[in-house]
Write a protein that holds these residues in place. Structure first.
Motif, PDB file in Angstrom:
ATOM      1  N   GLN A 275      30.201  37.290  44.908  1.00 51.92           N
ATOM      2  CA  GLN A 275      31.194  37.325  45.984  1.00 51.92           C
ATOM      3  C   GLN A 275      32.548  36.778  45.520  1.00 51.92           C
ATOM      4  O   GLN A 275      33.598  37.278  45.931  1.00 51.92           O
ATOM      5  N   ILE A 276      32.511  35.724  44.661  1.00 51.92           N
ATOM      6  CA  ILE A 276      33.767  35.170  44.141  1.00 51.92           C
ATOM      7  C   ILE A 276      34.396  36.148  43.154  1.00 51.92           C
ATOM      8  O   ILE A 276      35.611  36.362  43.157  1.00 51.92           O
ATOM      9  N   ASN A 277      33.567  36.776  42.312  1.00 51.09           N
ATOM     10  CA  ASN A 277      34.075  37.759  41.352  1.00 51.09           C
ATOM     11  C   ASN A 277      34.699  38.952  42.065  1.00 51.09           C
ATOM     12  O   ASN A 277      35.691  39.533  41.615  1.00 51.09           O
ATOM     13  N   ASP A 278      34.123  39.292  43.224  1.00 50.31           N
ATOM     14  CA  ASP A 278      34.658  40.425  43.998  1.00 50.31           C
ATOM     15  C   ASP A 278      36.070  40.156  44.507  1.00 50.31           C
ATOM     16  O   ASP A 278      36.846  41.096  44.738  1.00 50.31           O
ATOM     17  N   ASN A 281      38.380  41.409  41.870  1.00 51.29           N
ATOM     18  CA  ASN A 281      38.382  42.875  41.840  1.00 51.29           C
ATOM     19  C   ASN A 281      39.184  43.434  42.999  1.00 51.29           C
ATOM     20  O   ASN A 281      39.944  44.403  42.848  1.00 51.29           O
ATOM     21  N   SER A 282      39.035  42.807  44.175  1.00 50.74           N
ATOM     22  CA  SER A 282      39.780  43.272  45.356  1.00 50.74           C
ATOM     23  C   SER A 282      41.275  43.057  45.172  1.00 50.74           C
ATOM     24  O   SER A 282      42.096  43.888  45.567  1.00 50.74           O
ATOM     25  N   LEU A 283      41.627  41.938  44.562  1.00 49.64           N
ATOM     26  CA  LEU A 283      43.045  41.642  44.320  1.00 49.64           C
ATOM     27  C   LEU A 283      43.656  42.678  43.386  1.00 49.64           C
ATOM     28  O   LEU A 283      44.754  43.201  43.635  1.00 49.64           O
ATOM     29  N   ASN A 284      42.968  43.008  42.292  1.00 50.71           N
ATOM     30  CA  ASN A 284      43.474  44.024  41.354  1.00 50.71           C
ATOM     31  C   ASN A 284      43.621  45.373  42.033  1.00 50.71           C
ATOM     32  O   ASN A 284      44.584  46.113  41.799  1.00 50.71           O
ATOM     33  N   SER A 285      42.664  45.724  42.883  1.00 54.39           N
ATOM     34  CA  SER A 285      42.723  47.012  43.589  1.00 54.39           C
ATOM     35  C   SER A 285      43.945  47.097  44.487  1.00 54.39           C
ATOM     36  O   SER A 285      44.648  48.109  44.528  1.00 54.39           O
ATOM     37  N   SER A 296      50.949  47.325  37.464  1.00 53.44           N
ATOM     38  CA  SER A 296      50.053  46.320  38.034  1.00 53.44           C
ATOM     39  C   SER A 296      49.407  45.480  36.936  1.00 53.44           C
ATOM     40  O   SER A 296      48.829  46.030  35.995  1.00 53.44           O
ATOM     41  N   PRO A 297      49.489  44.096  37.015  1.00 57.82           N
ATOM     42  CA  PRO A 297      48.812  43.238  36.032  1.00 57.82           C
ATOM     43  C   PRO A 297      47.305  43.252  36.280  1.00 57.82           C
ATOM     44  O   PRO A 297      46.853  43.485  37.404  1.00 57.82           O
ATOM     45  N   ASP A 298      46.552  43.029  35.248  1.00 59.37           N
ATOM     46  CA  ASP A 298      45.098  42.979  35.377  1.00 59.37           C
ATOM     47  C   ASP A 298      44.683  41.511  35.486  1.00 59.37           C
ATOM     48  O   ASP A 298      44.763  40.751  34.525  1.00 59.37           O
ATOM     49  N   LEU A 299      44.284  41.080  36.693  1.00 61.93           N
ATOM     50  CA  LEU A 299      43.996  39.665  36.960  1.00 61.93           C
ATOM     51  C   LEU A 299      42.503  39.433  37.156  1.00 61.93           C
ATOM     52  O   LEU A 299      41.749  40.356  37.481  1.00 61.93           O
ATOM     53  N   SER A 300      42.127  38.202  36.952  1.00 66.29           N
ATOM     54  CA  SER A 300      40.756  37.799  37.270  1.00 66.29           C
ATOM     55  C   SER A 300      40.794  36.399  37.861  1.00 66.29           C
ATOM     56  O   SER A 300      41.706  35.621  37.592  1.00 66.29           O
ATOM     57  N   LEU A 301      39.815  36.097  38.684  1.00 69.54           N
ATOM     58  CA  LEU A 301      39.743  34.781  39.318  1.00 69.54           C
ATOM     59  C   LEU A 301      38.986  33.832  38.398  1.00 69.54           C
ATOM     60  O   LEU A 301      37.963  34.215  37.813  1.00 69.54           O
ATOM     61  N   SER A 302      39.500  32.613  38.220  1.00 66.65           N
ATOM     62  CA  SER A 302      38.821  31.650  37.353  1.00 66.65           C
ATOM     63  C   SER A 302      38.681  30.313  38.054  1.00 66.65           C
ATOM     64  O   SER A 302      39.450  29.984  38.955  1.00 66.65           O
ATOM     65  N   SER A 303      37.680  29.548  37.658  1.00 65.40           N
ATOM     66  CA  SER A 303      37.484  28.182  38.161  1.00 65.40           C
ATOM     67  C   SER A 303      38.062  27.221  37.137  1.00 65.40           C
ATOM     68  O   SER A 303      37.663  27.231  35.977  1.00 65.40           O
ATOM     69  N   ASN A 304      39.015  26.401  37.570  1.00 65.77           N
ATOM     70  CA  ASN A 304      39.707  25.503  36.639  1.00 65.77           C
ATOM     71  C   ASN A 304      39.475  24.033  36.974  1.00 65.77           C
ATOM     72  O   ASN A 304      40.393  23.217  36.947  1.00 65.77           O
ATOM     73  N   MET A 305      38.265  23.683  37.349  1.00 62.41           N
ATOM     74  CA  MET A 305      37.963  22.277  37.589  1.00 62.41           C
ATOM     75  C   MET A 305      38.253  21.490  36.311  1.00 62.41           C
ATOM     76  O   MET A 305      37.740  21.808  35.244  1.00 62.41           O
TER      77      MET A 305
END
Length: 723
Positions: A275-278, A281-285, A296-305
């Motif tokens: 669900q977090i990875n999605d 994907n939704s943002l890129n779409s 359009s840049p190709d982005l991905s969500l990351s956890s930066n704790m």
């Protein structure tokens, strides 16, 4: 090195304040609004780099109340003296910069006087740091060059806060608390006289320094009285986070690496959640729909704790052994936990080698009185590297503090006055009492929680025993409608006639509070053959009077008030009717009752006095006083010597409001309350009108309240000068 002295001139409610400190734990005590917090603030303004207070922070209210509207052009001066400077300390360049008297100077001192000047307590050498908050040189030059009073006052009237500079110096040992010395620096501005800034004298002012260099070697930690522990624990600068930051370099590398690996794995695991990875994907779409695939840049969500230990500290929290959150603990426990954490933080984070000071305001807040003494002992951190200075108005903490480590503040006429209770006590013992004793130490052992009230009172009355301690407060309450607490009087039962030891505390050099001694001359006013007749009592009373008069004849803060006979016999005059119910309530034998009643009602004064003393001894003097307290009413007569003592002790604590309450009590008793209230309503808040009303009613009603007020010199000062 440690802070041995703090001098404050013209700051807030201080006209001239002089504090003395020792190594280890020190206390500043005083009633509310006496100036304890302002003393701590002055120290922080001078030494605490985390409490930067420059010209942009300066306010009109920072200038002493005593200056009134004439603050413009005056100087605020805050100066610290440091003791315990050793040869090792002198290797530090900053310490050398502060030093007034280096070790060599002390060794070469030619006489005792010079050594005394160079040394304070047990120190090796002394240094000083002074802050002058003063108008800049241009303004001071204009004042000096002014041609006449009109021009001078015009220039002075236009001085603004932004015209003030913060000027730091070292090596000054000039006593600027003296008005004459202060005028030699500033000039007497109220007489349109200003000093030439070109003649600034470094021998008085000291050598100009850069405070940034000093701050790097002095650490000050401050704990506010108004502390919200739960909120503090959630801030970015909470004690736990600061402790972690301080000890991070001591954590073994393999532990840190292990934590980092686990955090990286956790970050990867978070992103792996579908669900977090999605979301990525939704943002890129959406971006492709808006910008097209080319832009359009190709982005991905990351956890930066963060895997930094200091960042992780914000996730650390404290729980009880029962796994309870801090929110469930009471305010007292929260305060104790917080104080303990601050000490751990202080010990972990201290990095400034010359001086470490911890300042705590009212550590007793929300803490049960039985724990306060233990708390005081527990707060005494290691003397080797720090000092602790705490403010308090708790008698329990004051009991635990040595008077030699104590500064007492009183507020009088809107000015804070600093008093040192142990100053010169041992000298008083040797010169006046002619005894080789450590009087300061003895008094420290004597002052328990009950007697410590005298350090907080606005005036003090010392009495011989239980009877006076019990009955006098009740007499005052009945006759005047006020309590001794309301007029700031501490009544202390010495439990003997050795008044001289405790009374020695009250002096212009020590505690400047009025102290009245109430004692008996023990003139024998009973038949000589009685078993209660004391052959040597009268001589002892006379000797005691001569001794007390000799010891305190030159002391304006202490006075003696004598009963010719004893307290019980002095009370008996005009008060026989209050004794009758006690006789009838404590004896069942009618013959015994009648015998006492006949003696008290008879014309033979000696037999009457004997019956009174027999009754007091039969019931016990303390219990007899309790019985009398239950029978008296508003018409009871208070012996004049007691009224005089109360009047003397209350000179600094009486006010128009108190006088009005006294007279209102009398007016109510004689049925004149409506008339009195009507006059008060007309006067409302007009102080001059209120004074007139007070005088009117004092003249109109000839009651003991009139005697009490007129006996008080402070009352005459109040009416005549508006103090």
């Amino acid at each position: 090195m440690y802070l041995s002295n703090l001098k404050i001139k013209n700051f807030r409610n201080y006209k001239s304040g002089n504090f003395n400190f020792k190594k280890g734990t020190n206390t500043i005590i005083g009633e509310n609004d006496a100036g304890k917090s302002n003393a701590i603030t002055a120290l922080r303004v001078l030494l605490d780099d985390s409490y930067y207070y420059g010209s942009k922070n300066l306010k009109e209210s920072d200038f002493s109340n005593c200056l009134g509207e004439n603050w413009r052009g005056e100087w605020i001066i805050i100066s610290a003296t440091f003791g315990g400077i050793t040869e090792e300390d002198m290797d530090n360049e900053v310490c050398s910069t502060l030093s007034i008297a280096e070790i060599e100077e002390i060794d070469e001192a030619e006489n005792i006087g010079e050594v005394s000047r160079l040394l304070t307590n047990d120190i090796d050498g002394v240094g000083s740091l002074t802050l002058f908050i003063r108008p800049n040189k241009s303004i001071r030059k204009k004042l000096y060059d002014s041609k006449d009073t009109i021009e001078f006052e015009k220039i002075r009237g236009n001085i603004r806060l932004v015209d003030y500079e913060f000027y730091y110096t070292s090596k000054s040992d000039f006593d600027f608390l003296s008005d004459d010395n202060y005028y030699s620096l500033v000039g007497n501005l109220n007489e349109s006289l200003a000093m030439n800034p070109s003649d600034d004298n470094s021998a008085k002012l000291g050598i100009k320094i850069d405070m940034i260099d000093v701050y790097q070697h002095i650490s000050v930690v401050y704990i506010d009285a108004l502390r919200d522990v739960l909120r503090e624990m959630k801030t970015s600068k909470n004690p736990i986070r600061r402790i972690i930051e301080a000890i991070e370099s001591n954590i073994e590398a393999n532990h840190i690496e292990g934590v980092k690996r686990k955090i990286k794995a956790l970050n990867d695991e978070i992103i792996a959640i579908p669900q977090i990875n999605d979301i990525g994907n939704s943002l890129n779409s959406e971006l492709k729909d808006i910008l097209g695939s080319v832009y359009s840049p190709d982005l991905s969500l990351s956890s930066n704790m963060s895997d930094e230990i200091s960042s992780l500290s914000k996730f650390l929290s404290m729980r009880s052994k029962d796994d309870d959150e801090l929110e469930l603990l009471g305010l007292g426990h929260l305060n104790m936990i917080y104080l303990a954490l601050k000490i751990v933080e202080f010990e972990s984070c201290r990095s400034r080698e010359l001086l470490n000071i911890m300042l705590i305001e009212e550590p007793e807040a929300h803490i049960h009185r039985h724990i306060q003494k233990t708390l005081f002992d527990g707060l005494s951190v290691k003397e080797g590297y720090t000092q602790l200075i705490m403010t308090t108005h708790s008698v329990h903490l004051a009991e635990s503090s040595e008077i030699s480590r104590m500064n007492i503040i009183k507020s009088f006429n809107k000015e804070s006055i600093v008093m040192s209770p142990s100053s010169g006590l041992d000298l008083f013992a040797s010169e006046k009492l002619q005894k080789n004793m450590k009087l300061a130490k003895n008094i420290e052992r004597y002052l328990d929680v009950k007697r410590n009230g005298l350090l907080f009172s606005k005036g003090v009355v010392l009495v011989e025993g239980d009877a006076e301690e019990i009955l006098i407060p009740n007499l005052v309450k009945k006759v005047f409608g006020i309590s001794l607490d309301e007029i700031g009087i501490g009544l202390i039962n010495i439990g003997s006639t050795a008044f001289e030891y405790i009374a020695s505390l009250f002096d212009a050099e020590r505690v400047m509070r009025y102290c009245a001694i109430i004692t008996d001359l023990d003139q024998q006013a009973i038949p000589k053959g009685s078993y209660l007749y004391k052959e040597t009592a009268e001589k002892s009373g006379t000797d005691r009077k001569e001794k007390l008069n000799r010891l305190f004849e030159d002391n304006n803060w202490v006075d003696m008030f004598y009963a010719d006979t004893t307290f019980e016999l002095e009370f008996l005059d005009d008060n026989e009717k209050y004794i009758t119910p006690i006789i009838e309530g404590n004896f069942s034998n009618k013959t015994t009752i009648q015998k006492y009643l006949n003696a008290l009602d008879g014309d033979d004064i000696e037999n009457r006095n004997l019956a009174m003393l027999k009754l007091a001894n039969k019931l016990g003097k303390g219990w007899f006083a309790i019985e009398i307290s239950n029978t008296i009413d508003e018409l009871v007569s208070i012996p004049n010597y007691i009224l005089d003592a109360l009047a003397f002790a209350s000179q600094e604590s009486m006010s128009i409001a108190t006088y009005i309450k006294l007279i209102k009590h009398e007016a109510l008793y004689i049925g004149k309350e409506d008339e009195f209230i009507k006059d008060i309503e007309v006067a409302q808040n007009n102080e001059d009108a209120l004074r007139i009303i007070v005088e009117k009613y004092l003249e109109k009603y000839d009651y003991e309240v009139t005697y009490f007020i007129n006996a008080c010199e402070g009352y005459l000062t109040l009416l005549g000068e508006g103090v």
